[in-house]
Design a protein around this motif. Sequence first.
Motif, PDB file in Angstrom:
ATOM      1  N   GLU A  32      66.174  28.983  74.745  1.00 28.42           N
ATOM      2  CA  GLU A  32      66.350  30.288  75.387  1.00 28.42           C
ATOM      3  C   GLU A  32      64.990  30.859  75.794  1.00 28.42           C
ATOM      4  O   GLU A  32      63.985  30.647  75.128  1.00 28.42           O
ATOM      5  CB  GLU A  32      67.060  31.257  74.426  1.00 28.42           C
ATOM      6  N   TRP A  33      64.974  31.593  76.898  1.00 26.47           N
ATOM      7  CA  TRP A  33      63.721  32.152  77.412  1.00 26.47           C
ATOM      8  C   TRP A  33      63.064  33.107  76.430  1.00 26.47           C
ATOM      9  O   TRP A  33      61.847  33.171  76.337  1.00 26.47           O
ATOM     10  CB  TRP A  33      63.951  32.856  78.748  1.00 26.47           C
ATOM     11  N   HIS A  34      63.887  33.855  75.704  1.00 27.83           N
ATOM     12  CA  HIS A  34      63.305  34.830  74.767  1.00 27.83           C
ATOM     13  C   HIS A  34      62.464  34.147  73.686  1.00 27.83           C
ATOM     14  O   HIS A  34      61.565  34.758  73.123  1.00 27.83           O
ATOM     15  CB  HIS A  34      64.393  35.701  74.137  1.00 27.83           C
TER      16      HIS A  34
END
Length: 192
Positions: A32-34
């Motif tokens: 995930e980008w986060h």
Amino acid sequence: MTKSRLEAFSDGVLAIIITIMILEIKAPESTEWHSLLELLPKFLSYILSFIYVGIYWNNHHHMFQAIKNGVTGTILWSNLGLLFWLSLIPVATAWMGEHNFEQNPVILYGFVLLMNAVSYWILVKLIIKNEGNSSHFAKAIGNDLKGKLSVIFYILGITFSFIRSEFGILFYAIVAFMWLIPDKRIEKLYKS
């Protein structure tokens, strides 16, 4: 010892320091980008430290290119002192990045930077002593305003980190920016 051996050894140590710093940044477990955002403090710490090591490498190279009289035992030991303090940058960088620029890691980081500056100043003074006060090198260094300002800003950064760690980072970044502006003092030696 020839200065080329000292330079080669120093270059190797600096390359290892940079390698150790990047190895401290592990790829996120998540896709995930986060999860990349969680690495931001570590990455910003790495960028600042990479710039610092690069500045020292660049200035070290120019300084030893300017030496005409060879190196003495005191210069060798002083250079090792500088390399010692430079080798602590990865530890301070990792601690600071791992703990999101909290107070104590930022204070330690500033102390390591301060000791690097002091050990570099000692090395410069020993080289001037070896080369002579009227040497081109001594004239190029002059009153070393940037060096003196760096020490003052490190001390201010450490002091203000007791109030807010962001102030310390700001002072450390200002010093890095000061040194990123090309310093032509020693380069002028090659033209004379």
